[in-house]
Design a protein around this motif. Structure first.
Motif, PDB file in Angstrom:
ATOM      1  N   VAL A   1       0.768  -1.290  -0.160  1.00 53.88           N
ATOM      2  CA  VAL A   1       0.132  -0.103  -0.057  1.00 53.88           C
ATOM      3  C   VAL A   1       0.748   1.531  -0.092  1.00 53.88           C
ATOM      4  O   VAL A   1       0.501   2.274  -0.753  1.00 53.88           O
ATOM      5  N   LEU A   2       1.825   1.130   0.833  1.00 58.10           N
ATOM      6  CA  LEU A   2       2.780   2.516   1.017  1.00 58.10           C
ATOM      7  C   LEU A   2       3.636   2.691  -0.378  1.00 58.10           C
ATOM      8  O   LEU A   2       3.546   3.889  -0.865  1.00 58.10           O
ATOM      9  N   ALA A   3       4.039   1.395  -1.213  1.00 58.35           N
ATOM     10  CA  ALA A   3       4.608   1.763  -2.370  1.00 58.35           C
ATOM     11  C   ALA A   3       3.484   2.376  -3.317  1.00 58.35           C
ATOM     12  O   ALA A   3       3.934   3.105  -4.364  1.00 58.35           O
ATOM     13  N   ALA A   4       2.433   2.025  -3.487  1.00 62.08           N
ATOM     14  CA  ALA A   4       1.489   2.344  -4.599  1.00 62.08           C
ATOM     15  C   ALA A   4       0.887   3.798  -4.120  1.00 62.08           C
ATOM     16  O   ALA A   4       0.524   4.754  -5.040  1.00 62.08           O
ATOM     17  N   PHE A   5       0.828   4.202  -2.927  1.00 57.88           N
ATOM     18  CA  PHE A   5      -0.006   5.318  -2.221  1.00 57.88           C
ATOM     19  C   PHE A   5       0.542   6.557  -3.089  1.00 57.88           C
ATOM     20  O   PHE A   5      -0.414   7.571  -3.477  1.00 57.88           O
ATOM     21  N   PRO A   6       1.985   7.167  -3.285  1.00 54.64           N
ATOM     22  CA  PRO A   6       2.274   8.230  -3.785  1.00 54.64           C
ATOM     23  C   PRO A   6       1.572   8.561  -5.272  1.00 54.64           C
ATOM     24  O   PRO A   6       1.379   9.556  -5.406  1.00 54.64           O
ATOM     25  N   ASP A   7       1.387   7.562  -5.889  1.00 57.61           N
ATOM     26  CA  ASP A   7       0.705   7.531  -7.178  1.00 57.61           C
ATOM     27  C   ASP A   7      -0.830   7.110  -7.143  1.00 57.61           C
ATOM     28  O   ASP A   7      -1.377   6.553  -8.120  1.00 57.61           O
ATOM     29  N   THR A   8      -1.290   7.521  -6.205  1.00 55.76           N
ATOM     30  CA  THR A   8      -2.942   7.035  -6.114  1.00 55.76           C
ATOM     31  C   THR A   8      -3.754   8.155  -5.964  1.00 55.76           C
ATOM     32  O   THR A   8      -3.341   9.140  -5.063  1.00 55.76           O
ATOM     33  N   ASP A   9      -4.848   8.272  -6.414  1.00 57.26           N
ATOM     34  CA  ASP A   9      -5.977   9.444  -6.128  1.00 57.26           C
ATOM     35  C   ASP A   9      -6.843   9.102  -5.328  1.00 57.26           C
ATOM     36  O   ASP A   9      -7.093  10.062  -4.480  1.00 57.26           O
ATOM     37  N   ILE A  10      -7.089   7.747  -5.100  1.00 55.33           N
ATOM     38  CA  ILE A  10      -8.231   7.524  -4.041  1.00 55.33           C
ATOM     39  C   ILE A  10      -8.060   6.000  -3.485  1.00 55.33           C
ATOM     40  O   ILE A  10      -7.679   5.159  -4.330  1.00 55.33           O
ATOM     41  N   VAL A  11      -8.003   5.936  -2.199  1.00 44.76           N
ATOM     42  CA  VAL A  11      -7.674   4.712  -1.603  1.00 44.76           C
ATOM     43  C   VAL A  11      -9.048   4.276  -0.790  1.00 44.76           C
ATOM     44  O   VAL A  11      -9.615   4.977  -0.231  1.00 44.76           O
ATOM     45  N   ILE A  12      -9.460   2.976  -1.101  1.00 44.81           N
ATOM     46  CA  ILE A  12     -10.680   2.463  -0.381  1.00 44.81           C
ATOM     47  C   ILE A  12     -10.207   0.998   0.487  1.00 44.81           C
ATOM     48  O   ILE A  12      -9.672   0.237  -0.300  1.00 44.81           O
ATOM     49  N   LYS A  13     -10.144   1.553   1.872  1.00 42.69           N
ATOM     50  CA  LYS A  13      -9.467   0.412   2.596  1.00 42.69           C
ATOM     51  C   LYS A  13     -10.702  -0.666   3.266  1.00 42.69           C
ATOM     52  O   LYS A  13     -11.031  -0.601   4.372  1.00 42.69           O
ATOM     53  N   ALA A  14     -11.258  -1.646   2.255  1.00 39.58           N
ATOM     54  CA  ALA A  14     -12.056  -2.547   2.696  1.00 39.58           C
ATOM     55  C   ALA A  14     -11.612  -3.722   3.429  1.00 39.58           C
ATOM     56  O   ALA A  14     -12.265  -4.722   4.034  1.00 39.58           O
ATOM     57  N   ALA A  15     -10.227  -3.811   3.575  1.00 43.48           N
ATOM     58  CA  ALA A  15      -9.614  -5.009   4.136  1.00 43.48           C
ATOM     59  C   ALA A  15      -9.851  -5.112   5.681  1.00 43.48           C
ATOM     60  O   ALA A  15      -9.824  -4.028   6.303  1.00 43.48           O
ATOM     61  N   ALA A  16     -10.099  -6.332   6.302  1.00 37.63           N
ATOM     62  CA  ALA A  16     -10.189  -6.542   7.739  1.00 37.63           C
ATOM     63  C   ALA A  16      -8.442  -6.840   8.054  1.00 37.63           C
ATOM     64  O   ALA A  16      -8.177  -7.995   7.653  1.00 37.63           O
ATOM     65  N   VAL A  17      -7.951  -5.735   8.639  1.00 40.29           N
ATOM     66  CA  VAL A  17      -6.413  -5.976   8.723  1.00 40.29           C
ATOM     67  C   VAL A  17      -6.290  -6.735  10.357  1.00 40.29           C
ATOM     68  O   VAL A  17      -6.975  -6.385  11.325  1.00 40.29           O
ATOM     69  N   ALA A  18      -5.370  -7.719  10.512  1.00 41.18           N
ATOM     70  CA  ALA A  18      -5.066  -8.148  11.595  1.00 41.18           C
ATOM     71  C   ALA A  18      -4.616  -7.193  12.606  1.00 41.18           C
ATOM     72  O   ALA A  18      -3.591  -6.639  12.196  1.00 41.18           O
ATOM     73  N   ASP A  19      -5.200  -6.997  13.771  1.00 46.18           N
ATOM     74  CA  ASP A  19      -4.658  -5.780  14.666  1.00 46.18           C
ATOM     75  C   ASP A  19      -3.373  -6.267  15.415  1.00 46.18           C
ATOM     76  O   ASP A  19      -2.508  -5.329  15.703  1.00 46.18           O
TER      77      ASP A  19
END
Ligand code: CTP
Ligand code: CA
Length: 222
Positions: free
Chosen positions: A85-103
Motif C-alpha cells: 500500500v505504501l509503495a502504491a500510495f504516492p501515485d494513487t488518487d483514491i484509496v478505499i480500505k475495505a480489508a480486515a487487517v489483523a490488529d
C-alpha cells in the motif's frame, strides 16, 4: 461487456483498494486470521474498473476470482499489505480500505510446527501498524481516503472516531452483527460518515450495488 453500461466517471483515476483479511503466522501450519471474505473489496474493485478507473487491488487470501482488468497484489500478512500500500500510495488518487487487517501478530513465528505437548498454550501478540492511519498522515490535498469501520456495538461513535483519527474523507460504518450485513454476506447495511460531520444511512443492498453507491459518493468529492 457489463462495463459498457456504466458511466465512465472514474477515467484517469488511480484507485487503490484493499480487500480480504490479513493473516499472521503462528507456525508453518497455523495463523491468526479473521472472518473477512473479501466480497466488499472485490465488488468495489469491479465497479471501479467498470467506471474506467485504473485499479490496484491489494488482497489477503480469498476464494474469489480477481475482477478482469484489475492489477492484483496478493499478500498475507499486515506488514506485506502495508509495504504494498505504501509503495502504491504516492501515485494513487483514491484509496478505499475495505480489508480486515489483523490488529495483532504473534511476537514470534515458530520455525517448526508447535506440538500439542502442554495443556495450555500462551501466544504473545504485538500490535500491528495501522496502515490507514499512516496513510492519513501522508495524505496530500488531492488524495481521497476512504475507510471501513467494522463494529459490533456503538457503531457511530467508533466510526466517527476512526474517521477523525485516521484523517479520512469518508468512512463506511458496518455493524457486522446485523443480519444481512458484514462478513461473507452478499448484502450489506451501512452508514456513511463524512468529514464535514454529515452522515447518510443506506438501506440493505447487494454488495455489488453498494460498491457503485460508494463510488457515486466518492465521485461527488472529485
Ligand atoms: N486498518 C488498517 N490497518 C490496521 C487496522 C485497520 O489500515 N492495522 C483499516 C481497515 O482497513 C479499515 C479501518 O482501518 O478501513 C478500520 O478498521 P477497524 O478494524 O474497524 O478499526 P481499528 O482502527 O483497527 O480499531 P478496532 O479494531 O479496535 O475497532
Ligand atoms: Ca481492527
Amino acid at each position: 461487456l457489463s462495463y459498457l453500461g456504466h458511466k465512465k466517471d472514474l477515467q484517469q483515476k488511480k484507485i487503490l483498494i484493499t480487500a480480504g483479511g490479513t493473516r499472521e503466522p503462528i507456525d508453518p501450519v497455523r495463523y491468526i486470521g479473521n472472518r473477512s471474505s473479501g466480497k466488499m473489496g472485490y465488488a468495489i474493485a469491479k465497479a471501479a474498473v467498470e467506471r474506467g478507473a485504473e485499479v490496484t487491488l491489494v488482497t489477503g487470501p480469498t476464494v474469489l476470482a480477481a475482477p478482469v482488468g484489475v492489477k492484483v497484489i496478493a499478500i498475507e500478512t499486515t506488514e506485506q499489505m502495508r509495504l504494498a500500500v505504501l509503495a502504491a500510495f504516492p501515485d494513487t488518487d483514491i484509496v478505499i480500505k475495505a480489508a480486515a487487517v489483523a490488529d495483532y501478530r504473534p511476537t514470534e513465528t515458530a520455525p517448526q510446527k508447535i506440538k500439542k505437548t502442554d495443556d495450555t498454550l500462551t501466544l504473545i501478540l504485538q500490535k500491528n501498524p495501522d496502515i490507514l492511519k499512516e496513510l492519513g498522515g501522508l495524505k496530500k490535498p488531492n488524495q481521497l481516503l476512504i475507510g471501513f469501520a467494522a463494529e459490533t456495538h456503538e457503531l457511530l461513535t467508533y466510526a466517527r472516531q476512526k474517521l477523525v483519527q485516521k484523517n479520512l474523507d469518508m468512512i463506511v460504518a458496518n455493524d457486522v452483527t446485523a443480519p444481512g450485513a458484514g462478513f461473507n454476506s452478499d448484502t450489506n447495511i451501512v452508514k456513511l460518515l463524512y468529514r464535514n460531520g454529515s452522515s447518510e444511512e443506506l438501506p440493505q443492498m447487494e454488495k455489488d450495488k453498494l460498491a457503485h453507491v460508494l463510488l457515486d459518493r466518492i465521485c461527488s468529492f472529485v
